[in-house]
Motif scaffolding. Structure first.
Motif, PDB file in Angstrom:
ATOM      1  N   PRO A 209     -12.081  -6.801  -0.779  1.00 22.60           N
ATOM      2  CA  PRO A 209     -10.777  -6.164  -0.533  1.00 22.60           C
ATOM      3  C   PRO A 209      -9.598  -6.959  -1.081  1.00 22.60           C
ATOM      4  O   PRO A 209      -8.660  -6.374  -1.626  1.00 22.60           O
ATOM      5  CB  PRO A 209     -10.732  -6.056   0.994  1.00 22.60           C
ATOM      6  N   ASP A 210      -9.618  -8.281  -0.964  1.00 13.16           N
ATOM      7  CA  ASP A 210      -8.502  -9.081  -1.473  1.00 13.16           C
ATOM      8  C   ASP A 210      -8.396  -8.979  -2.990  1.00 13.16           C
ATOM      9  O   ASP A 210      -7.285  -8.896  -3.549  1.00 13.16           O
ATOM     10  CB  ASP A 210      -8.673 -10.542  -1.058  1.00 13.16           C
ATOM     11  N   ASP A 211      -9.552  -8.991  -3.681  1.00  6.20           N
ATOM     12  CA  ASP A 211      -9.530  -8.857  -5.142  1.00  6.20           C
ATOM     13  C   ASP A 211      -9.009  -7.480  -5.551  1.00  6.20           C
ATOM     14  O   ASP A 211      -8.226  -7.352  -6.497  1.00  6.20           O
ATOM     15  CB  ASP A 211     -10.924  -9.085  -5.710  1.00  6.20           C
ATOM     16  N   LEU A 215      -5.599  -6.441  -7.805  1.00  4.46           N
ATOM     17  CA  LEU A 215      -5.640  -5.573  -8.983  1.00  4.46           C
ATOM     18  C   LEU A 215      -4.733  -4.357  -8.812  1.00  4.46           C
ATOM     19  O   LEU A 215      -4.029  -3.953  -9.746  1.00  4.46           O
ATOM     20  CB  LEU A 215      -7.087  -5.116  -9.240  1.00  4.46           C
ATOM     21  N   LEU A 216      -4.739  -3.779  -7.608  1.00  4.85           N
ATOM     22  CA  LEU A 216      -3.895  -2.615  -7.369  1.00  4.85           C
ATOM     23  C   LEU A 216      -2.418  -2.979  -7.392  1.00  4.85           C
ATOM     24  O   LEU A 216      -1.583  -2.198  -7.871  1.00  4.85           O
ATOM     25  CB  LEU A 216      -4.262  -1.984  -6.017  1.00  4.85           C
ATOM     26  N   GLU A 217      -2.071  -4.147  -6.870  1.00  8.21           N
ATOM     27  CA  GLU A 217      -0.677  -4.576  -6.914  1.00  8.21           C
ATOM     28  C   GLU A 217      -0.208  -4.778  -8.346  1.00  8.21           C
ATOM     29  O   GLU A 217       0.931  -4.416  -8.696  1.00  8.21           O
ATOM     30  CB  GLU A 217      -0.503  -5.863  -6.103  1.00  8.21           C
ATOM     31  N   ARG A 221       2.723  -2.566 -10.038  1.00 11.71           N
ATOM     32  CA  ARG A 221       3.869  -3.230 -10.654  1.00 11.71           C
ATOM     33  C   ARG A 221       4.078  -2.728 -12.087  1.00 11.71           C
ATOM     34  O   ARG A 221       5.204  -2.471 -12.522  1.00 11.71           O
ATOM     35  CB  ARG A 221       3.656  -4.742 -10.632  1.00 11.71           C
ATOM     36  N   ASP A 222       2.974  -2.536 -12.807  1.00 15.47           N
ATOM     37  CA  ASP A 222       3.095  -2.024 -14.170  1.00 15.47           C
ATOM     38  C   ASP A 222       3.656  -0.609 -14.186  1.00 15.47           C
ATOM     39  O   ASP A 222       4.464  -0.251 -15.056  1.00 15.47           O
ATOM     40  CB  ASP A 222       1.734  -2.047 -14.865  1.00 15.47           C
ATOM     41  N   LEU A 223       3.231   0.209 -13.221  1.00 19.84           N
ATOM     42  CA  LEU A 223       3.716   1.586 -13.176  1.00 19.84           C
ATOM     43  C   LEU A 223       5.197   1.651 -12.828  1.00 19.84           C
ATOM     44  O   LEU A 223       5.961   2.415 -13.418  1.00 19.84           O
ATOM     45  CB  LEU A 223       2.904   2.387 -12.148  1.00 19.84           C
ATOM     46  N   GLN A 247       0.063   2.623  -3.968  1.00 20.49           N
ATOM     47  CA  GLN A 247       0.630   1.935  -2.806  1.00 20.49           C
ATOM     48  C   GLN A 247      -0.099   2.320  -1.517  1.00 20.49           C
ATOM     49  O   GLN A 247      -0.296   1.481  -0.635  1.00 20.49           O
ATOM     50  CB  GLN A 247       2.116   2.256  -2.705  1.00 20.49           C
ATOM     51  N   GLU A 248      -0.496   3.565  -1.406  1.00 23.13           N
ATOM     52  CA  GLU A 248      -1.266   3.974  -0.230  1.00 23.13           C
ATOM     53  C   GLU A 248      -2.605   3.251  -0.177  1.00 23.13           C
ATOM     54  O   GLU A 248      -3.053   2.822   0.894  1.00 23.13           O
ATOM     55  CB  GLU A 248      -1.486   5.486  -0.255  1.00 23.13           C
ATOM     56  N   ARG A 249      -3.247   3.108  -1.306  1.00 25.47           N
ATOM     57  CA  ARG A 249      -4.520   2.389  -1.335  1.00 25.47           C
ATOM     58  C   ARG A 249      -4.340   0.919  -0.971  1.00 25.47           C
ATOM     59  O   ARG A 249      -5.184   0.342  -0.284  1.00 25.47           O
ATOM     60  CB  ARG A 249      -5.159   2.526  -2.717  1.00 25.47           C
ATOM     61  N   ILE A 250      -3.242   0.331  -1.430  1.00 30.18           N
ATOM     62  CA  ILE A 250      -2.973  -1.060  -1.059  1.00 30.18           C
ATOM     63  C   ILE A 250      -2.805  -1.179   0.453  1.00 30.18           C
ATOM     64  O   ILE A 250      -3.308  -2.105   1.091  1.00 30.18           O
ATOM     65  CB  ILE A 250      -1.724  -1.570  -1.795  1.00 30.18           C
ATOM     66  N   ALA A 251      -2.096  -0.208   1.052  1.00 26.77           N
ATOM     67  CA  ALA A 251      -1.857  -0.253   2.491  1.00 26.77           C
ATOM     68  C   ALA A 251      -3.144  -0.098   3.291  1.00 26.77           C
ATOM     69  O   ALA A 251      -3.248  -0.590   4.421  1.00 26.77           O
ATOM     70  CB  ALA A 251      -0.863   0.841   2.883  1.00 26.77           C
ATOM     71  N   LEU A 252      -4.146   0.572   2.715  1.00 20.40           N
ATOM     72  CA  LEU A 252      -5.399   0.804   3.439  1.00 20.40           C
ATOM     73  C   LEU A 252      -6.388  -0.350   3.294  1.00 20.40           C
ATOM     74  O   LEU A 252      -7.449  -0.324   3.941  1.00 20.40           O
ATOM     75  CB  LEU A 252      -6.051   2.094   2.933  1.00 20.40           C
ATOM     76  N   MET A 253      -6.077  -1.343   2.480  1.00 13.88           N
ATOM     77  CA  MET A 253      -7.030  -2.427   2.256  1.00 13.88           C
ATOM     78  C   MET A 253      -7.303  -3.235   3.525  1.00 13.88           C
ATOM     79  O   MET A 253      -8.411  -3.741   3.719  1.00 13.88           O
ATOM     80  CB  MET A 253      -6.531  -3.346   1.139  1.00 13.88           C
TER      81      MET A 253
END
Length: 589
Positions: A209-211, A215-217, A221-223, A247-253
């Motif tokens: 999950p941390d990795d 990657l999602l962050e 950021r690129d988007l 961002q939703e996926r990041i919040a669910l990690m």
């Protein structure tokens, strides 16, 4: 990388054609014979639709056993579904029994000498004592490795495998009791499904999950920072939508990590965990690969284009380095991209599974279609033509054009432009009714683009007097009676399921005015609740679009408002829809 010892193979005594004649089968084509008689080296076979890959895989096993190159129990075959595994196993076992019956079995040899003294008398008599190849699904094979060798990497070998339903319940309990804010306007059920999907995707890609969060962050950021073209200051709508999804996926990690921790604490494991653990064992414990390579001298991999990252890591670690692995697949039939599979795995097979001398694996093709006549194949090749030339980035594999079988008929392709879905269903029913009789042994299949088309097609078929059934649970669950029953159960269990409640309300023949009255009553309850002292609840939810969101209408504390705190919402039980609507109308401001 593992190493395979090169041995001198016994002389070939029986050709694939001679074996087919002895067993009373059609002689193989040149392409099939090349695959069946290929040397014991890594081999990739690109098999088009209907090209007889299962038949050819069974023929290769029979050829190797007949010539003493391997013993039956030294063959490992893997595929995706239990049905496909059972079909391949049945074909191989039937051929081996007939092979023993006609006396074409040559004793197999290994490095030390003969593996068997000769044909088994019981098997020669047609009995059931023939040694069987090991044919299973990819998941069951990975599960066996995880159970047998978990202790080697410090994992729990007694972890209990849970079903999809049990996994959903486990995650739902986490979601309901989550005390942190979640910046999403999704319902709890949707969040639960999203967490399960994310957890499965991480296992399939061998990501922690941390990795994944990192990657999602970076992607988000690129988007966000990407400058739009021209004078436009804000990101494009599609780019902003994609950024919100990331961002939703990041919040669910955090929920994904909590789900993994809860499984570990309770000694539980799902199918994705099994494959990930097996890949870890294969990579970190070389002795496991050496043991399996010694046990299985030949490996057959079916539907290889659908293998995930974790499965590919598992198989390459176990059977790389020149081991005789035959992979069969078709990139045009890849269907598991949503869980990490990639059709490019076929193109990278020759480099991943190199031969013992370091050269890339050999590639063959099966292009003769045994299912269809010429006109149907012409249409299929025309439709699939863009797929053969679409990939320009990265490795690619050449997919052969399908050719008609010897003696194939001209065939017929019919098409029509109709006004709507009901007309299409009626036309299909008329087409089948004109060609089917109750005494006919032939069956027909109707393929639909989406499940919502099932009811119309089934209704049209039955109206035409044709017996019809829908394969799988999808058809049953989509029937109106079952949908109503599910909506009742969902609303009774969780009044936050507004979709289920709306279905029940519309079935009660309530009009738009009645629904507006219910909405006004709900708003009045929210205002009243907001004015009362608030109590804490077990779940805190940030509602971006629904400030008066309440998960239940019974007298229990539930989240109301953006802060995620809740108050009792006592809603008097109505006595029928008329009384309910009247109460709402009287209470509306």
């Amino acid at each position: 990388m593992s190493q395979t010892t090169t041995t001198t193979a016994p002389a070939v005594r029986h050709t694939a054609t001679a074996i087919a004649e002895a067993l009373g089968q059609h002689p193989p084509t040149d392409e099939q014979r090349a695959m069946v008689e290929a040397p014991l080296q890594p081999l990739l076979v690109v098999a088009g639709a209907g090209s007889g890959k299962t038949e050819t895989m069974a023929g290769r096993v029979v050829y190797l056993v007949a010539n003493g190159l391997v013993a039956p129990e030294q063959v490992l075959g893997l595929t995706f579904t239990r049905k496909a595994a059972a079909e391949l196993a049945q074909r191989v076992r039937q051929r081996l029994r007939r092979l023993h019956a006609v006396g074409l079995v040559t004793p197999a040899t290994d490095r030390q000498g003969p593996l068997s003294a000769g044909p088994d008398p019981a098997a020669s008599a047609g009995g059931l004592d023939v040694d069987r190849p090991h044919i299973a699904t990819y998941n069951s094979f990975a599960g066996g490795i995880a159970r047998d060798h978990a202790l080697r990497v410090g994992a729990d070998p007694d972890a209990r495998l849970i079903t999809e339903a049990a996994a959903w319940q486990l995650v739902d309990d986490l979601v309901q009791g989550w005390v942190e804010d979640l910046p999403t306007d999704r319902s709890p059920g949707t969040v639960t499904n999203a967490v399960l999907a994310l957890a499965g995707a991480l296992n399939e890609h061998l990501l922690a999950p941390d990795d994944a969060r990192e990657l999602l962050e970076d992607l988000c950021r690129d988007l966000v920072e990407r400058q739009p073209e021209g004078n436009k200051k804000d990101p494009y709508a599609e780019v902003a939508k994609a950024a919100r999804s990331v961002q939703e996926r990041i919040a669910l990690m955090d929920l994904v990590a909590a789900y993994a921790a809860r499984k570990r604490d309770r000694g539980l494991m799902d199918f994705g965990d099994q494959v990930a653990l097996a890949a870890r064992i294969a990579t970190d414990v070389p002795a496991v690969g050496a043991q399996l390579r010694d046990q299985y001298r030949v490996v057959l991999l079916d539907e290889y284009q659908d293998t995930s990252v974790a499965q590919l890591r598992l198989l390459s670690a176990l059977f790389g380095g020149g081991h005789p692995v035959t992979a069969v697949g078709d990139p045009n039939q890849a269907i598991y991209g949503w869980r990490g599979a990639s059709a490019a795995s076929l193109a990278t097979f020759p480099e991943t599974f190199r031969r013992g001398n370091g050269a890339p694996a050999m590639t063959l093709a099966l292009s003769t279609s045994w299912r269809n006549d010429r006109a149907i194949l012409d249409a299929a090749n025309t439709v699939a033509a863009p797929l053969r030339t679409a990939r320009t980035d990265g490795p690619a594999v050449t997919v052969p054009v399908l050719r008609a079988r010897p003696g194939a008929g001209p065939g017929e392709v019919l098409g029509g432009y109709l006004l709507g879905q009901a007309d299409e269903a009626a036309q299909v029913a008329a087409f089948l009714a004109a060609r089917w009789t109750p005494s006919s042994a032939e069956t027909a299949a109707v393929l639909c683009r989406k499940r919502s088309q099932f009811p119309d097609v089934v209704q049209a078929l039955r109206a035409a007097g044709l017996p019809a059934r829908v394969l799988g649970l999808g058809g049953l669950l989509a029937s109106p009676e079952v949908v109503d029953l599910r909506a009742t159960l969902q609303a009774a269990h969780d009044a936050g399921r507004g979709d289920a409640l709306m279905r029940l309300l519309t079935n009660l023949r309530l009009g738009a005015a009645d629904l507006h009255a219910l909405q006004d009553w709900a708003r009045e309850l929210a205002r009243t609740a907001a004015a009362e002292p608030r109590t804490t609840t077990r779940g805190a939810w940030t509602r971006a679009r629904s400030p008066a969101w309440s998960r239940r209408w019974t007298g229990h504390p539930r989240p109301v408002g953006r802060a995620g705190v809740g108050t009792p919402c006592p809603l008097p039980a109505p006595r029928g829809p008329a009384a309910w609507a009247a109460r709402c109308a009287r209470s509306a401001p």
